[in-house]
Scaffold this motif. Structure first.
Motif, PDB file in Angstrom:
ATOM      1  N   ASN A 176       0.813  -1.213   0.000  1.00 51.22           N
ATOM      2  CA  ASN A 176       0.000   0.000   0.000  1.00 51.22           C
ATOM      3  C   ASN A 176       0.850   1.268   0.000  1.00 51.22           C
ATOM      4  O   ASN A 176       0.706   2.145   0.851  1.00 51.22           O
ATOM      5  N   ASN A 177       1.771   1.346  -0.966  1.00 52.44           N
ATOM      6  CA  ASN A 177       2.579   2.534  -1.200  1.00 52.44           C
ATOM      7  C   ASN A 177       2.575   2.835  -2.692  1.00 52.44           C
ATOM      8  O   ASN A 177       1.747   2.299  -3.440  1.00 52.44           O
ATOM      9  N   ASN A 178       3.493   3.674  -3.137  1.00 53.73           N
ATOM     10  CA  ASN A 178       3.630   3.988  -4.561  1.00 53.73           C
ATOM     11  C   ASN A 178       5.005   3.576  -5.074  1.00 53.73           C
ATOM     12  O   ASN A 178       5.598   4.256  -5.922  1.00 53.73           O
ATOM     13  N   LEU A 179       5.528   2.478  -4.564  1.00 53.18           N
ATOM     14  CA  LEU A 179       6.854   2.013  -4.944  1.00 53.18           C
ATOM     15  C   LEU A 179       6.847   1.530  -6.389  1.00 53.18           C
ATOM     16  O   LEU A 179       5.818   1.090  -6.920  1.00 53.18           O
ATOM     17  N   SER A 180       8.014   1.584  -7.018  1.00 53.88           N
ATOM     18  CA  SER A 180       8.124   1.193  -8.423  1.00 53.88           C
ATOM     19  C   SER A 180       9.416   0.423  -8.633  1.00 53.88           C
ATOM     20  O   SER A 180      10.266   0.325  -7.743  1.00 53.88           O
ATOM     21  N   GLY A 181       9.556  -0.126  -9.847  1.00 55.49           N
ATOM     22  CA  GLY A 181      10.770  -0.845 -10.177  1.00 55.49           C
ATOM     23  C   GLY A 181      10.714  -2.295  -9.726  1.00 55.49           C
ATOM     24  O   GLY A 181       9.700  -2.788  -9.246  1.00 55.49           O
ATOM     25  N   PRO A 182      11.831  -3.000  -9.846  1.00 58.10           N
ATOM     26  CA  PRO A 182      11.845  -4.433  -9.521  1.00 58.10           C
ATOM     27  C   PRO A 182      11.941  -4.698  -8.020  1.00 58.10           C
ATOM     28  O   PRO A 182      12.584  -3.949  -7.284  1.00 58.10           O
ATOM     29  N   VAL A 183      11.282  -5.767  -7.594  1.00 61.67           N
ATOM     30  CA  VAL A 183      11.449  -6.251  -6.229  1.00 61.67           C
ATOM     31  C   VAL A 183      12.760  -7.027  -6.174  1.00 61.67           C
ATOM     32  O   VAL A 183      12.989  -7.904  -7.017  1.00 61.67           O
ATOM     33  N   PRO A 184      13.654  -6.716  -5.250  1.00 62.97           N
ATOM     34  CA  PRO A 184      14.912  -7.470  -5.175  1.00 62.97           C
ATOM     35  C   PRO A 184      14.633  -8.962  -5.076  1.00 62.97           C
ATOM     36  O   PRO A 184      13.778  -9.400  -4.304  1.00 62.97           O
ATOM     37  N   SER A 185      15.334  -9.727  -5.877  1.00 58.03           N
ATOM     38  CA  SER A 185      15.070 -11.172  -5.940  1.00 58.03           C
ATOM     39  C   SER A 185      16.172 -11.984  -5.304  1.00 58.03           C
ATOM     40  O   SER A 185      16.328 -13.159  -5.574  1.00 58.03           O
ATOM     41  N   THR A 186      16.977 -11.333  -4.463  1.00 59.71           N
ATOM     42  CA  THR A 186      18.056 -12.052  -3.795  1.00 59.71           C
ATOM     43  C   THR A 186      17.938 -11.856  -2.299  1.00 59.71           C
ATOM     44  O   THR A 186      17.157 -11.051  -1.808  1.00 59.71           O
ATOM     45  N   GLY A 187      18.769 -12.583  -1.578  1.00 56.92           N
ATOM     46  CA  GLY A 187      18.813 -12.429  -0.128  1.00 56.92           C
ATOM     47  C   GLY A 187      17.522 -12.855   0.529  1.00 56.92           C
ATOM     48  O   GLY A 187      16.778 -13.699   0.054  1.00 56.92           O
ATOM     49  N   SER A 188      17.227 -12.220   1.664  1.00 55.05           N
ATOM     50  CA  SER A 188      16.081 -12.616   2.475  1.00 55.05           C
ATOM     51  C   SER A 188      14.751 -12.273   1.819  1.00 55.05           C
ATOM     52  O   SER A 188      13.711 -12.752   2.254  1.00 55.05           O
ATOM     53  N   PHE A 189      14.742 -11.455   0.757  1.00 56.88           N
ATOM     54  CA  PHE A 189      13.478 -11.071   0.136  1.00 56.88           C
ATOM     55  C   PHE A 189      12.761 -12.260  -0.476  1.00 56.88           C
ATOM     56  O   PHE A 189      11.552 -12.236  -0.676  1.00 56.88           O
ATOM     57  N   LEU A 190      13.487 -13.314  -0.797  1.00 54.50           N
ATOM     58  CA  LEU A 190      12.848 -14.501  -1.357  1.00 54.50           C
ATOM     59  C   LEU A 190      11.921 -15.172  -0.367  1.00 54.50           C
ATOM     60  O   LEU A 190      11.074 -15.978  -0.754  1.00 54.50           O
ATOM     61  N   LEU A 191      12.047 -14.833   0.923  1.00 56.88           N
ATOM     62  CA  LEU A 191      11.242 -15.481   1.956  1.00 56.88           C
ATOM     63  C   LEU A 191       9.887 -14.822   2.143  1.00 56.88           C
ATOM     64  O   LEU A 191       9.014 -15.390   2.796  1.00 56.88           O
ATOM     65  N   PHE A 192       9.696 -13.633   1.587  1.00 53.75           N
ATOM     66  CA  PHE A 192       8.504 -12.878   1.933  1.00 53.75           C
ATOM     67  C   PHE A 192       7.397 -13.094   0.914  1.00 53.75           C
ATOM     68  O   PHE A 192       7.634 -13.336  -0.268  1.00 53.75           O
TER      69      PHE A 192
END
Length: 629
Positions: A176-192
């Motif tokens: 629920n923001n106005n973020l843009s661009g790619p979601v990081p696909s490395t590190g701990s972000f793969l868990l979310f």
């Protein structure tokens, strides 16, 4: 010329005075200065910052500020305080800060890059505000961060790649923001889960529905295979198909007969024997970052659910201590094996609710196991057990809970319940708040556990159940008489839990009859207070090592929480503020005025319906009603 020389020397004189005068050095408190600047930058319509007096030696006496033993600020709690304005870069000097809670306000502007200096920060909760601008990449320096919630703001720009370096991150919510661009696909972000990034239309990549330019394709859903249309009755193909189908069915039945017999034999065997089914064969539950354990994995962890590993028993099953293959200790809640009505619903309810309610003072679900024969939940192991066990079941070598720890437990449990009531949508009602369900981690931090009786509640509706569930002595009178539960039933149970903390006694104890005392803890406490025997209330295990004023304030909060009318009880968010010293005196004075009128009515023989002292001892049959402990 002489005047000019004195003017030039004056700053050096002040500097020397500051250097050699310890009192002057104490008065120069950079943390207090930083928080004072924050106060000046915020609009405070409800005066929650009234105690933030910059003339005091340090900010450790201010409401909503917590310090450690070295008078360093480690916590700022200003959630849901109706504040507006902007943050200040000076917050970066709070080097020992661990918790910054500014959620559910109207704070705007950008998030200061200087927050990246707070390397001890464990929780950063800025959600439900009006922050704009980018997420500072300096937040990637917070290597101790476990909770990062920036959802429901107006943040823009890309998600900083630096955030993937935080290996300790357990909860991330940028939705629920106005973020843009790619979601990081490395590190701990793969868990979310995708929930962490939803409602950011310009985000792309993992966790979104949009593919990034030149990025890998998103996983596609399985292809739809339409059903085969029926053939015409007279065709030869139909006849041939029917004949082939009959032969195949007969062959399948022939080969399936041993399997059917084996399955029937398994059902006749005692339920301690397990038949593991791979998780892929039971796909109805998918809960993102929750780990899905195999049954075999949990069998090994608990030594085949050995009785020696039982930590506790409840209405819906047992809890076992286990050790995973990596050495991690866990608590495994195994629901009863009988296919009783409500057992599977109980599992579904717990999994859904616990997965959405994440707070440091709530027991976090680590994973689950779901097969046709088993339903299990996996939690972190709480090294110090429950408050009830520490109060009444501790070993002789185990020291009793000291008074500062009890105070901290009271505040932590209140914060956890406040989160359930005010920050879950829909809200969650626990319905069995008691000392046995307040667990303690390695640092004796309170963790509210056992959501087995909780119900998802709409903000405006009161849930009516067909059967009252809970524990005698903790059940609010309106719930006992009408079956209606609300967040105010939790407030009542919390008040009783406070009395357990203070007295060390059970909420319902027939042993008190031996002294002609009330079996209900609340009635027993009120009787002693009428006789002005405050010292007899305090747990003897404390050996008089407590602060009278703090005991009195905790009793006041408990009595406010256990008023017979649910409308007169405070909300849990108000309880948190009262425990922090904000608003208790006014609320208590108001309550006493009402009680004077009620007691006068009690003394009038024409009035026999006073409800000041609740008589809850009628028709008691057992210590527990239905439901898990």
């Amino acid at each position: 010329m002489a005047i000019s020389t004195r003017q030039a020397v004056a700053p050096w004189f002040l500097w020397l005075l500051l250097l050699f005068n310890p009192v002057a050095r104490v008065l120069a408190n950079p943390e207090g200065d930083a928080l004072s600047k924050l106060k000046n930058n915020l609009n405070d319509p409800t005066n929650v910052l009234q105690s933030w007096d910059p003339t005091l030696v340090n900010p450790c006496t201010w409401f909503h500020v917590t310090c450690d033993n070295d008078n360093s600020v480690i916590r700022v709690d200003l959630g849901n305080a109706q504040l507006s304005g902007t943050l200040v870069p000076d917050l970066g000097v709070l080097k020992n800060l661990q918790y910054l809670e500014l959620y559910s306000n109207n704070i705007s502007g950008s998030i200061p890059y200087e927050l990246g200096n707070l390397t001890n920060l464990v929780s950063l909760d800025l959600y439900m505000n009006k922050f704009s601008g980018p997420i500072p990449p300096t937040l990637g320096n917070l290597m101790n961060l476990r909770f990062l919630r920036l959802n429901n703001n107006s943040l823009s720009g890309q998600i900083p790649q630096s955030l993937t370096n935080i290996t300790t991150l357990q909860v991330l919510d940028l939705s629920n923001n106005n973020l843009s661009g790619p979601v990081p696909s490395t590190g701990s972000f793969l868990l979310f889960t995708p929930i962490s990034f939803q409602n950011n239309p310009n985000l792309c990549g993992p966790g979104t529905t949009k593919r990034c330019p030149n990025g890998p394709p998103l996983p596609s859903p399985p292809p739809f295979v339409p059903p085969t249309p029926p053939s015409s009755p007279g065709s030869s193909a139909s006849t041939t198909g029917a004949l082939a189908g009959g032969v195949a069915a007969g062959a399948a039945l022939l080969f399936a007969a041993p399997a059917i017999g084996f399955a029937w034999w398994r059902r006749r065997k005692p339920q301690e024997h397990f038949f593991d089914v791979p998780a892929e064969e039971d796909p109805e539950v998918h809960l993102g970052q929750l780990k899905r354990f195999s049954l075999r994995e949990l069998q090994v962890a608990t030594d085949n659910f050995s009785p020696k590993n039982i930590l506790g028993r409840g209405g819906f099953g047992k809890v076992y201590k286990g050790r995973l293959a990596d050495g991690t200790l866990v608590a495994v809640k195994r629901l009863k094996e009988e296919r009783t009505p409500g057992g599977e619903l109980q599992f579904q309810t717990e999994v859904e609710m616990i997965s959405m309610a994440v707070h440091r003072n709530l027991l976090r679900l680590r994973g689950f196991c779901m097969t046709p024969t088993e339903r299990l939940l996996v939690y972190p192991y709480m090294a110090n057990g429950s408050v009830a066990s520490c109060l009444r079941e501790r070993l002789p070598s185990q020291p009793p809970l000291d008074w500062p720890t009890r105070r901290r437990i009271a505040l932590g449990a209140a914060r956890g319940l406040s989160y359930l009531h005010d920050h879950c949508d829909p809200k969650i009602i626990h319905r069995d708040v008691k000392a046995a369900n307040i667990l303690l981690d390695e640092e004796f931090e309170a963790v509210v556990g056992d959501f087995g009786l909780a119900k998802l509640m709409d903000y405006k509706d009161t849930h009516v159940t067909t059967a009252v569930r809970g524990t005698i002595g903790h059940i609010a009178p309106e719930y006992l008489s009408t079956g209606k539960s609300s967040e105010k039933t939790d407030v009542f149970g919390y008040g009783i839990m406070l009395l357990e903390l203070i007295t060390g006694q059970r909420a319902f104890d027939l042993a008190r009859l031996a002294n002609d005392d009330d079996v209900m803890l609340l009635d027993w406490v009120k009787a002693l207070l009428k006789e002005k025997k405050l010292e007899m209330l305090v747990d003897p295990d404390l050996q008089n090592n407590y602060i009278d004023v703090e005991v009195e304030s905790l009793i006041q909060v408990a009595l406010l929480c256990t008023q017979s009318s649910p409308m007169e009880r405070p909300k849990m968010s108000e309880v948190v503020r009262m425990l922090e010293g904000d608003g208790l005196a006014e609320r208590w004075e108001e309550w006493q005025k009402v009680e004077v009128v009620r007691q006068e009515m009690e003394m009038d023989p024409r009035n026999h319906n006073s409800e000041w002292i609740i008589d809850s001892t009628d028709n008691l049959r057992a210590d527990e009603l239905s439901g898990p402990r």
